[in-house]
Scaffold this motif. Structure first.
Motif, PDB file in Angstrom:
ATOM      1  N   LEU A   1      43.577  91.049  56.751  1.00  0.00           N
ATOM      2  CA  LEU A   1      43.029  91.016  58.105  1.00  0.00           C
ATOM      3  C   LEU A   1      41.558  90.639  58.037  1.00  0.00           C
ATOM      4  CD1 LEU A   1      45.628  92.778  58.311  1.00  0.00           C
ATOM      5  CD2 LEU A   1      44.458  94.100  60.075  1.00  0.00           C
ATOM      6  N   GLU A   2      41.211  89.483  58.596  1.00  0.00           N
ATOM      7  CA  GLU A   2      39.823  89.017  58.610  1.00  0.00           C
ATOM      8  C   GLU A   2      39.306  89.078  60.047  1.00  0.00           C
ATOM      9  OE1 GLU A   2      38.958  85.700  55.585  1.00  0.00           O
ATOM     10  OE2 GLU A   2      41.045  85.325  56.155  1.00  0.00           O
ATOM     11  N   TYR A  22      44.667  94.579  53.520  1.00  0.00           N
ATOM     12  CA  TYR A  22      43.275  94.399  53.129  1.00  0.00           C
ATOM     13  C   TYR A  22      42.459  93.949  54.345  1.00  0.00           C
ATOM     14  CZ  TYR A  22      45.862  94.172  48.750  1.00  0.00           C
ATOM     15  OH  TYR A  22      46.729  94.440  47.720  1.00  0.00           O
ATOM     16  N   VAL A  23      41.413  94.694  54.658  1.00  0.00           N
ATOM     17  CA  VAL A  23      40.582  94.416  55.832  1.00  0.00           C
ATOM     18  C   VAL A  23      39.220  93.895  55.397  1.00  0.00           C
ATOM     19  CG1 VAL A  23      39.497  95.397  57.882  1.00  0.00           C
ATOM     20  CG2 VAL A  23      41.756  96.216  57.160  1.00  0.00           C
ATOM     21  N   LEU A  24      38.788  92.785  56.016  1.00  0.00           N
ATOM     22  CA  LEU A  24      37.454  92.236  55.777  1.00  0.00           C
ATOM     23  C   LEU A  24      36.811  91.930  57.121  1.00  0.00           C
ATOM     24  CD1 LEU A  24      39.589  90.588  53.603  1.00  0.00           C
ATOM     25  CD2 LEU A  24      37.360  90.211  52.550  1.00  0.00           C
ATOM     26  N   ILE A  67      42.146  87.204  62.171  1.00  0.00           N
ATOM     27  CA  ILE A  67      43.054  86.238  61.545  1.00  0.00           C
ATOM     28  C   ILE A  67      43.815  86.960  60.445  1.00  0.00           C
ATOM     29  CG2 ILE A  67      43.207  84.086  60.238  1.00  0.00           C
ATOM     30  CD1 ILE A  67      40.688  83.168  61.722  1.00  0.00           C
ATOM     31  N   VAL A  68      45.144  86.834  60.473  1.00  0.00           N
ATOM     32  CA  VAL A  68      46.008  87.536  59.525  1.00  0.00           C
ATOM     33  C   VAL A  68      46.636  86.549  58.552  1.00  0.00           C
ATOM     34  CG1 VAL A  68      48.001  89.057  59.257  1.00  0.00           C
ATOM     35  CG2 VAL A  68      46.475  89.334  61.228  1.00  0.00           C
ATOM     36  N   VAL A 122      42.952  88.226  69.556  1.00  0.00           N
ATOM     37  CA  VAL A 122      41.825  89.116  69.838  1.00  0.00           C
ATOM     38  C   VAL A 122      41.917  90.353  68.948  1.00  0.00           C
ATOM     39  CG1 VAL A 122      40.667  90.513  71.581  1.00  0.00           C
ATOM     40  CG2 VAL A 122      41.635  88.290  72.203  1.00  0.00           C
ATOM     41  N   GLY A 123      40.837  90.656  68.240  1.00  0.00           N
ATOM     42  CA  GLY A 123      40.856  91.707  67.227  1.00  0.00           C
ATOM     43  C   GLY A 123      40.982  93.124  67.738  1.00  0.00           C
TER      44      GLY A 123
END
Length: 257
Positions: A45-46, A76-78, A120-121, A128-129
């Protein structure tokens, strides 16, 4: 007496039904998670965000909740803090032009607008995040429908830098390994701009990202300058293999210090 027994029996049956439903729901959830691991799926997940954006804090908060909820799964989240909102009266100290460029690259590949908060996945889907339902759905889809290309990472800390060793079997010339230095959590008291007066908390903040071509070598070492007041408990390394032409992320992993 018969009526009393009937009422007692009905109550017991209802209780057993509730218990059975609870057990079934949790068992289904457990099987759902286990099947994700069996399929070797993953989700990257960016989030593109900014302290100068009034609609971003809910997305930042959601990423913190996702990080906690999926801490034992390959999610993983960034969080990339962009710099193009810095002109609105508040400069985001976590922002960088590199983060903005990465979002612009995605915009060209995915033919999407540039906005915050954008999520963005796996380099393939954007929305929308702060949309919790969309985030949950995208994570589950990614876990079930992706196959994680293997990448091994390990990190060592010296007095001045962090050295990250990497190894993978992916040698496609269109693939790059992106190794990212991430701060797990930080906060800011915003004094100007759209979020003036707010105490903002951020999770999984991208500080630096090294891009490594896998064309000539599938193993090696990359390094980062050691941040001030560094503590291994507050930072982590996330690596991901990405096709630079399609944007698709093929695999990801975390490094242990």
């Amino acid at each position: 007496m018969i009526l009393k027994n009937l009422i007692g029996t009905a109550a017991f049956v209802a209780l057993m039904f509730i218990v059975s439903a609870f057990v079934y729901k949790n068992k289904a959830k457990e099987n759902h998670q286990n099947s994700s691991f069996k399929n070797n799926g993953f989700a990257v997940l960016e989030l593109f965000t900014s302290e100068g954006c009034s609609s971003c804090p809910p997305a930042d908060q959601l990423m913190g909740e996702i990080e906690k909820q999926y801490k034992d799964q390959p999610v993983y989240v960034l969080a990339y803090h962009v710099d193009y909102w810095n002109s609105l009266g508040w400069k985001d100290k976590f922002s960088s032009v590199e983060n903005s460029k990465r979002q612009q690259q995605y915009s060209q590949i995915l033919r999407s607008q540039v906005y915050t908060p954008q999520l963005i996945v796996n380099g393939k889907k954007e929305f929308v995040g702060s949309d919790r339902d969309a985030v949950e759905s995208a994570i589950q889809t990614a876990l079930f429908n992706s196959s994680n290309a293997k990448v091994d990472l390990s990190a060592k800390v010296s007095e001045k830098e962090i050295n990250v060793n990497f190894k993978t079997v992916e040698n496609n010339s269109q693939n790059k390994l992106l190794v990212t230095l991430v701060e797990k959590k930080a906060s800011t008291n915003v004094q100007k701009g759209e979020n003036e007066g707010r105490h903002l908390i951020h999770w999984q903040i991208v500080h630096q990202q090294n891009q490594i071509s896998l064309k000539n070598s599938t193993e090696g070492t990359t390094s980062f300058k050691l941040p001030e007041n560094f503590n291994i408990n507050d930072w982590e390394i996330i690596g991901m293999i990405q096709n630079v032409k399609t944007g698709e992320i093929l695999g990801s992993a975390k490094a242990s210090f």
